[in-house]
Design a protein around this motif. Sequence first.
Motif, PDB file in Angstrom:
ATOM      1  N   LYS A 116      26.310 -38.727 -74.604  1.00  0.00           N
ATOM      2  CA  LYS A 116      25.640 -39.021 -75.880  1.00  0.00           C
ATOM      3  C   LYS A 116      25.849 -40.470 -76.292  1.00  0.00           C
ATOM      4  N   ILE A 117      24.751 -41.124 -76.616  1.00  0.00           N
ATOM      5  CA  ILE A 117      24.824 -42.532 -77.022  1.00  0.00           C
ATOM      6  C   ILE A 117      24.292 -42.681 -78.445  1.00  0.00           C
ATOM      7  N   LEU A 118      25.044 -43.388 -79.266  1.00  0.00           N
ATOM      8  CA  LEU A 118      24.599 -43.696 -80.625  1.00  0.00           C
ATOM      9  C   LEU A 118      24.065 -45.123 -80.639  1.00  0.00           C
ATOM     10  N   VAL A 119      22.816 -45.285 -81.078  1.00  0.00           N
ATOM     11  CA  VAL A 119      22.211 -46.611 -81.180  1.00  0.00           C
ATOM     12  C   VAL A 119      22.113 -46.984 -82.654  1.00  0.00           C
ATOM     13  N   ILE A 120      22.785 -48.073 -83.048  1.00  0.00           N
ATOM     14  CA  ILE A 120      22.717 -48.536 -84.437  1.00  0.00           C
ATOM     15  C   ILE A 120      21.888 -49.816 -84.450  1.00  0.00           C
ATOM     16  N   GLU A 121      20.661 -49.709 -84.862  1.00  0.00           N
ATOM     17  CA  GLU A 121      19.687 -50.815 -84.755  1.00  0.00           C
ATOM     18  C   GLU A 121      18.649 -50.643 -85.849  1.00  0.00           C
ATOM     19  N   ASP A 122      18.461 -51.687 -86.676  1.00  0.00           N
ATOM     20  CA  ASP A 122      17.565 -51.547 -87.826  1.00  0.00           C
ATOM     21  C   ASP A 122      16.102 -51.790 -87.504  1.00  0.00           C
ATOM     22  N   GLU A 123      15.799 -52.506 -86.407  1.00  0.00           N
ATOM     23  CA  GLU A 123      14.390 -52.759 -86.109  1.00  0.00           C
ATOM     24  C   GLU A 123      13.803 -51.538 -85.401  1.00  0.00           C
ATOM     25  N   PRO A 124      12.820 -50.873 -86.062  1.00  0.00           N
ATOM     26  CA  PRO A 124      12.301 -49.605 -85.523  1.00  0.00           C
ATOM     27  C   PRO A 124      11.787 -49.728 -84.093  1.00  0.00           C
ATOM     28  N   LYS A 125      11.101 -50.846 -83.792  1.00  0.00           N
ATOM     29  CA  LYS A 125      10.537 -50.998 -82.441  1.00  0.00           C
ATOM     30  C   LYS A 125      11.637 -51.073 -81.383  1.00  0.00           C
ATOM     31  N   ALA A 126      12.656 -51.881 -81.677  1.00  0.00           N
ATOM     32  CA  ALA A 126      13.761 -52.036 -80.731  1.00  0.00           C
ATOM     33  C   ALA A 126      14.520 -50.725 -80.573  1.00  0.00           C
ATOM     34  N   ALA A 127      14.725 -50.031 -81.706  1.00  0.00           N
ATOM     35  CA  ALA A 127      15.446 -48.757 -81.669  1.00  0.00           C
ATOM     36  C   ALA A 127      14.691 -47.741 -80.814  1.00  0.00           C
ATOM     37  N   GLU A 128      13.374 -47.701 -81.006  1.00  0.00           N
ATOM     38  CA  GLU A 128      12.553 -46.743 -80.267  1.00  0.00           C
ATOM     39  C   GLU A 128      12.536 -47.074 -78.764  1.00  0.00           C
ATOM     40  N   TYR A 129      12.500 -48.369 -78.465  1.00  0.00           N
ATOM     41  CA  TYR A 129      12.522 -48.844 -77.073  1.00  0.00           C
ATOM     42  C   TYR A 129      13.810 -48.374 -76.382  1.00  0.00           C
ATOM     43  N   LEU A 130      14.926 -48.513 -77.099  1.00  0.00           N
ATOM     44  CA  LEU A 130      16.215 -48.091 -76.546  1.00  0.00           C
ATOM     45  C   LEU A 130      16.269 -46.569 -76.403  1.00  0.00           C
ATOM     46  N   ARG A 131      15.808 -45.878 -77.446  1.00  0.00           N
ATOM     47  CA  ARG A 131      15.853 -44.413 -77.416  1.00  0.00           C
ATOM     48  C   ARG A 131      15.067 -43.876 -76.228  1.00  0.00           C
ATOM     49  N   GLN A 132      13.855 -44.425 -76.067  1.00  0.00           N
ATOM     50  CA  GLN A 132      12.995 -43.942 -74.994  1.00  0.00           C
ATOM     51  C   GLN A 132      13.593 -44.244 -73.615  1.00  0.00           C
ATOM     52  N   GLY A 133      14.022 -45.478 -73.421  1.00  0.00           N
ATOM     53  CA  GLY A 133      14.561 -45.876 -72.121  1.00  0.00           C
ATOM     54  C   GLY A 133      15.811 -45.097 -71.746  1.00  0.00           C
ATOM     55  N   LEU A 134      16.695 -44.934 -72.721  1.00  0.00           N
ATOM     56  CA  LEU A 134      17.955 -44.227 -72.439  1.00  0.00           C
ATOM     57  C   LEU A 134      17.706 -42.733 -72.227  1.00  0.00           C
ATOM     58  N   SER A 135      16.772 -42.163 -72.997  1.00  0.00           N
ATOM     59  CA  SER A 135      16.433 -40.743 -72.817  1.00  0.00           C
ATOM     60  C   SER A 135      15.877 -40.514 -71.422  1.00  0.00           C
ATOM     61  N   GLU A 136      14.996 -41.417 -70.993  1.00  0.00           N
ATOM     62  CA  GLU A 136      14.409 -41.287 -69.656  1.00  0.00           C
ATOM     63  C   GLU A 136      15.466 -41.416 -68.567  1.00  0.00           C
ATOM     64  N   SER A 137      16.562 -42.099 -68.885  1.00  0.00           N
ATOM     65  CA  SER A 137      17.646 -42.239 -67.902  1.00  0.00           C
ATOM     66  C   SER A 137      18.647 -41.088 -67.990  1.00  0.00           C
ATOM     67  N   GLY A 138      18.335 -40.116 -68.849  1.00  0.00           N
ATOM     68  CA  GLY A 138      19.160 -38.905 -68.874  1.00  0.00           C
ATOM     69  C   GLY A 138      20.200 -38.838 -69.976  1.00  0.00           C
ATOM     70  N   TYR A 139      20.195 -39.796 -70.893  1.00  0.00           N
ATOM     71  CA  TYR A 139      21.173 -39.769 -71.978  1.00  0.00           C
ATOM     72  C   TYR A 139      20.592 -39.118 -73.231  1.00  0.00           C
TER      73      TYR A 139
END
Length: 225
Positions: free
Chosen positions: A2-25
Amino acid sequence: MKILVIEDEPKAAEYLRQGLSESGYTVELAYNGPDGLHAATTGDHDLVILDVMLPGIDGFAVLSALRTAKQIPVLMLTARGKTDDKVRGFDLGADDYLVKPFQFPELLARVRTLLKRGHTVAADPIFRVGDMELDSVRHRATRGGLRIDLTAKEFALLTLLTQKSGEVLSRTQIASMVWDIHFDSDSNVVEVAMRRLRAKIDDPFPDKLIHTVRGVGYVLERRGP
Ligand code: CA
């Protein structure tokens, strides 16, 4: 994982969420400092990805507060490539640092390294120096297989010296880390404790592990054959 991403810019946060989810996290998002700190201290994440510029409280303050609460790998992100920020982040206990914009594979590689490192530590709570073994979970120390009885403070002192094996620690550093006291010069609490610890750890054995570095402090290391 489980990874917690603390990021206020919605686009950057979504980019991280999507990429990390696709990598299995499994990814949880927080969009400001206070929410992120709350999630990090109360949650059971394996890693925190922490942006520096955040509304509410900034990433440095989040990191500083988080470090007093728990040990969890933290990867800091910043748009500013200033060395000052990097040094400040590491001083506060960040495990790694990535400057925006970054390539996702680079972030992923660092995430993997941090997670692997975190797990090695968790899986092996036993430190070894020479014939001494220190079991940090069971609070047991042995030399040459012989159990050594230590008080709680002696155990804390030995743990610090063992974890920093090979590194010279000053009396002031030791006092602040083991006793949480910050004195200037003439307190001999460290020397007294060190003498007691040596009587148990070193005196009965031919090769000594704790060494005095004159004018500097102490180091624990194997110097024998
Ligand atoms: Ca930001």
